[in-house]
Design a protein around this motif. Structure first.
Motif, short mmCIF file in Angstrom:
data_model
loop_
_atom_site.label_atom_id
_atom_site.label_comp_id
_atom_site.label_asym_id
_atom_site.label_seq_id
_atom_site.Cartn_x
_atom_site.Cartn_y
_atom_site.Cartn_z
N GLY A 53 17.11 6.29 57.26
CA GLY A 53 18.43 5.76 56.91
C GLY A 53 19.20 6.59 55.90
N GLY A 54 18.46 7.41 55.13
CA GLY A 54 19.13 8.19 54.09
C GLY A 54 20.02 9.29 54.62
N ALA A 55 20.03 9.49 55.95
CA ALA A 55 20.80 10.60 56.52
C ALA A 55 22.31 10.39 56.40
N ASN A 56 22.77 9.12 56.51
CA ASN A 56 24.23 8.89 56.53
C ASN A 56 24.92 9.39 55.26
N GLU A 57 24.26 9.16 54.12
CA GLU A 57 24.83 9.63 52.84
C GLU A 57 24.92 11.16 52.84
N ARG A 58 23.90 11.80 53.35
CA ARG A 58 23.87 13.27 53.34
C ARG A 58 24.88 13.85 54.33
N VAL A 59 25.17 13.09 55.39
CA VAL A 59 26.21 13.54 56.33
C VAL A 59 27.54 13.61 55.57
N PHE A 60 27.83 12.56 54.81
CA PHE A 60 29.13 12.58 54.12
C PHE A 60 29.17 13.65 53.04
N GLU A 61 28.04 13.86 52.38
CA GLU A 61 27.96 14.92 51.36
C GLU A 61 28.37 16.26 51.99
N MET A 62 27.82 16.50 53.20
CA MET A 62 28.10 17.74 53.93
C MET A 62 29.60 17.83 54.27
N LEU A 63 30.15 16.74 54.79
CA LEU A 63 31.57 16.75 55.17
C LEU A 63 32.46 17.00 53.96
N GLN A 64 32.09 16.35 52.85
CA GLN A 64 32.88 16.50 51.62
C GLN A 64 32.85 17.94 51.13
N LYS A 65 31.65 18.53 51.17
CA LYS A 65 31.51 19.91 50.70
C LYS A 65 32.37 20.85 51.55
N ILE A 66 32.28 20.67 52.88
CA ILE A 66 33.04 21.54 53.77
C ILE A 66 34.54 21.38 53.52
N LYS A 67 34.98 20.13 53.36
CA LYS A 67 36.42 19.87 53.19
C LYS A 67 36.90 20.35 51.81
N ASN A 68 36.18 19.94 50.77
CA ASN A 68 36.64 20.26 49.42
C ASN A 68 36.60 21.76 49.11
N GLN A 69 35.58 22.43 49.66
CA GLN A 69 35.48 23.88 49.38
C GLN A 69 36.14 24.71 50.48
N GLN A 70 36.82 24.02 51.38
CA GLN A 70 37.53 24.67 52.50
C GLN A 70 36.65 25.67 53.23
N LEU A 71 35.42 25.23 53.54
CA LEU A 71 34.48 26.11 54.24
C LEU A 71 34.72 26.04 55.74
N ASP A 72 34.30 27.08 56.42
CA ASP A 72 34.35 27.05 57.88
C ASP A 72 33.15 26.22 58.35
#
Ligand code: COA
Length: 359
Positions: free
Chosen positions: A210-229
């Motif tokens: 179940g802990g995966a959902n939080e890490r999914v959002f962490e990943m999305l946030q990092k990509i968006k906030n740091q403007q990563l490809d």
């Protein structure tokens, strides 16, 4: 007998609750694609009593659940202390579930009361951590409406309630997943409901479950906030031998049926709450993972965005999963108790042999 690591493919018992045979998820024989449109209370009733309730039984059952969405005063007193601790909310929930099993009246607690208490406790943990006052249950609202109301402090619209009911139903059960199996192992020792649930919460907490959902959002946030490809980010993670959270499944190798339904909800909510940027990143990641590795999104992938759109903090996502899965855990504890046999597998010893301790 050959050692089967991770119990992969091992059938350890029979169940009448849910099935993933041939990668089709069914609840007591109903396909998930259809039952996802039922009400939450109907699905709880179905998973526990193996039939859908008629209107009269449904009304009574709903009221029974709603009336019990109250915590004992002593639990609230203790929660006010522990919920604010810096530990992860799932650690707080682990302790809280155990706490719920220690008040004076628990000996006679049955699944309806236990589920209602769990939902209320999870909402209370979120409110306390946000420095918000606790919300009392509204007897006029359904279980899902109350759950959302007690978390956000706002009475949800019928549209949001419908979508969130579907989310809760899709998470309610999933045959012998890791946390449910954990609950059944504890139940098989004839331990009490709260002990089984505490163990299940511990299993759900891990990032491979179940802990995966939080890490999914962490990943999305990092990509968006740091403007990563997004694709470059994934390539980099995989090069470091890291798994991409929200992808892959032990059973569903051609796609998780829950993710197909959740994707539509995530897309709709993303538009309504101006979160399309996250949804677009998700699409890019999903396309790449499928094309390159034949890996599909699982149940945790789109729920991450859904919970964000509802206004939840990422640390609380796995608690919401726990709230929904409590339904299935309780169904399986009841089933285990009815046809109990102690669950005690064997292992293959591969350590040193024939050693002697000199006296
Ligand atoms: C869910 C999960 C544990 C299923 O595991 P499993 O059935 O044991 O499958 P495996 O971990 O053995 O994966 C099989 C292969 O796919 C790869 N794989 C599976 N999921 C992957 C992911 N999310 N990212 C990258 N590679 C993945 C594995 O590395 C493995 O590759 P290999 O054969 O080259 O070693 C796994 O897919 C995973 O860790 N996913 C990420 C966590 C997650 O989202 N969990 C929520 C589940 S609902």
């Amino acid at each position: 007998m050959d050692c089967q690591k991770g119990l992969d493919g091992v059938v350890v018992d029979q169940t009448k609750i849910s099935s993933t045979a041939n990668a089709h998820l069914t609840y007591v024989g109903y396909p998930i694609e259809e039952i996802a449109s039922a009400t939450f209370e109907e699905v709880v009733f179905l998973l526990w009593y193996k039939q859908l309730p008629d209107q009269q039984k449904l009304k009574k059952f709903r009221q029974q659940l709603v009336n019990k969405m109250i915590l004992p005063a002593e639990t609230i007193r203790l929660l006010l202390y522990i919920a604010k601790e810096p530990q992860h909310p799932m650690s707080i929930l682990r302790t809280t579930t155990s706490l719920l099993g220690t008040t004076n009246d628990v000996e006679h607690d049955e699944p309806p009361k236990i589920l209602s208490k769990m939902l209320t406790a999870i909402a209370a943990i979120i409110r306390i951590r946000d420095n918000e006052p606790l919300i009392d249950v509204d007897p006029q609202l359904s279980v899902v409406e109350n759950f959302l109301y007690m978390i956000t402090g706002k009475r949800p619209s019928s549209e949001l309630t419908r979508m969130f009911s579907t989310v809760m139903i899709l998470h309610a059960d999933h045959e012998f997943n890791a946390s449910t199996f954990t609950a059944r192992v504890v139940a098989s020792t004839l331990s009490d409901y709260y002990s089984c649930l505490t163990a299940a919460v511990c299993a759900l907490k891990g990032p491979l479950h179940g802990g995966a959902n939080e890490r999914v959002f962490e990943m999305l946030q990092k990509i968006k906030n740091q403007q990563l490809d997004p694709v470059e980010y994934i390539k980099d993670q995989l090069a470091q031998k890291r798994k991409i959270m929200g992808f892959g499944h032990r059973i569903y190798k051609s796609g998780d049926p829950r993710a197909f339904i959740l994707k539509k909800i995530a897309q709709k909510l993303a538009v309504e709450t101006n979160n399309q940027a996250y949804y677009q990143i998700q699409q890019q990641l999903a396309d790449y993972m499928l094309k390159k590795y034949k890996l599909h999104p699982n149940v945790d992938y789109y729920t991450a965005l859904i919970y964000h759109c509802i206004g939840l903090k990422k640390e609380t996502y796995t608690m919401i999963f726990a709230a929904c899965r409590t339904v299935g855990w309780l169904a399986h504890i009841m089933e285990q108790r009815q046809e109990n046999i102690l669950i005690r597998p064997s292992s293959e010893y591969v350590g040193p042999q024939n050693r002697h301790y000199k006296i």
